[in-house]
Design a protein around this motif. Sequence first.
Motif, PDB file in Angstrom:
ATOM      1  N   ASN A  34      -3.057 -13.526   5.447  1.00  0.00           N
ATOM      2  CA  ASN A  34      -1.816 -14.290   5.614  1.00  0.00           C
ATOM      3  C   ASN A  34      -0.797 -13.462   6.387  1.00  0.00           C
ATOM      4  OD1 ASN A  34      -2.951 -16.329   3.997  1.00  0.00           O
ATOM      5  ND2 ASN A  34      -2.155 -15.384   2.133  1.00  0.00           N
ATOM      6  N   SER A  35       0.220 -14.136   6.877  1.00  0.00           N
ATOM      7  CA  SER A  35       1.298 -13.466   7.613  1.00  0.00           C
ATOM      8  C   SER A  35       0.751 -12.555   8.691  1.00  0.00           C
ATOM      9  CB  SER A  35       2.177 -12.672   6.641  1.00  0.00           C
ATOM     10  OG  SER A  35       2.719 -13.508   5.645  1.00  0.00           O
TER      11      SER A  35
ATOM     12  N   LYS B 229     -10.386  -3.734  -6.639  1.00  0.00           N
ATOM     13  CA  LYS B 229     -10.100  -4.042  -5.240  1.00  0.00           C
ATOM     14  C   LYS B 229      -9.204  -2.951  -4.657  1.00  0.00           C
ATOM     15  CE  LYS B 229     -10.283  -8.991  -6.240  1.00  0.00           C
ATOM     16  NZ  LYS B 229      -9.574 -10.298  -6.150  1.00  0.00           N
ATOM     17  N   TYR B 230      -9.436  -2.660  -3.399  1.00  0.00           N
ATOM     18  CA  TYR B 230      -8.672  -1.619  -2.719  1.00  0.00           C
ATOM     19  C   TYR B 230      -8.243  -2.150  -1.360  1.00  0.00           C
ATOM     20  CZ  TYR B 230     -11.129   1.061  -6.260  1.00  0.00           C
ATOM     21  OH  TYR B 230     -11.636   1.503  -7.452  1.00  0.00           O
ATOM     22  N   TYR B 231      -7.046  -1.760  -0.942  1.00  0.00           N
ATOM     23  CA  TYR B 231      -6.507  -2.246   0.320  1.00  0.00           C
ATOM     24  C   TYR B 231      -5.901  -1.109   1.129  1.00  0.00           C
ATOM     25  CZ  TYR B 231      -6.803  -6.877  -1.832  1.00  0.00           C
ATOM     26  OH  TYR B 231      -7.256  -8.025  -2.439  1.00  0.00           O
ATOM     27  N   ALA B 232      -6.030  -1.217   2.448  1.00  0.00           N
ATOM     28  CA  ALA B 232      -5.258  -0.346   3.316  1.00  0.00           C
ATOM     29  C   ALA B 232      -3.786  -0.714   3.191  1.00  0.00           C
ATOM     30  CB  ALA B 232      -5.725  -0.513   4.762  1.00  0.00           C
TER      31      ALA B 232
ATOM     32  N   GLY C 143      -0.348  -6.856   0.215  1.00  0.00           N
ATOM     33  CA  GLY C 143       0.637  -7.918   0.179  1.00  0.00           C
ATOM     34  C   GLY C 143       0.376  -9.057   1.138  1.00  0.00           C
ATOM     35  N   ARG C 144      -0.542  -8.866   2.080  1.00  0.00           N
ATOM     36  CA  ARG C 144      -0.845  -9.926   3.051  1.00  0.00           C
ATOM     37  C   ARG C 144      -2.294 -10.391   2.988  1.00  0.00           C
ATOM     38  NH1 ARG C 144      -0.504  -8.929   8.482  1.00  0.00           N
ATOM     39  NH2 ARG C 144      -1.196  -6.758   8.210  1.00  0.00           N
ATOM     40  N   PHE C 145      -3.214  -9.468   2.714  1.00  0.00           N
ATOM     41  CA  PHE C 145      -4.648  -9.794   2.697  1.00  0.00           C
ATOM     42  C   PHE C 145      -5.159  -9.765   1.256  1.00  0.00           C
ATOM     43  CE2 PHE C 145      -5.593  -7.876   7.187  1.00  0.00           C
ATOM     44  CZ  PHE C 145      -4.628  -8.708   7.727  1.00  0.00           C
ATOM     45  N   THR C 146      -6.152 -10.601   0.993  1.00  0.00           N
ATOM     46  CA  THR C 146      -6.802 -10.624  -0.318  1.00  0.00           C
ATOM     47  C   THR C 146      -8.315 -10.666  -0.132  1.00  0.00           C
ATOM     48  OG1 THR C 146      -4.942 -11.830  -1.287  1.00  0.00           O
ATOM     49  CG2 THR C 146      -7.018 -11.824  -2.512  1.00  0.00           C
TER      50      THR C 146
END
Length: 122
Positions: free
Chosen positions: A84-85, A58-61, A66-69
């Motif tokens: 979230n948040s 999984k990769y995130y911007a 810490g907020r999206f999954t």
Amino acid sequence: QVLLVESGGGLVQAGGSLRLSCLASGRTFSNYAMGWFRQAPGKEREFVAAISWGGSHKYYADSAKGRFTISRDNAKNTVYLQMNSLKPDDTAVYYCAASSATATTPRNYNNWGQGTQVTVSS
């Protein structure tokens, strides 16, 4: 080609949560890496999160960490984005996309959904 349909967008207050879903049909869903992107008015489409075909990578911007999954259920042909948040800056149209390889840039994806609007009020 794989057909993608997003759902789950809406209006939420800052600090709240939403879960986006993207249902795929057509080709074998588990053969595709999946990504979520977003585009705010007057801005370019930007990467949010991506997941490999099996879900192990999984990769995130930075804005999403810490907020999206991101997750996927290959038995249901669905990829999810739990948010979230939420902040007003998260307001955008959110798109899911499919690719033959996990990637973080829009040009690497050749199958796109129609998008779902997310609006976060302050």
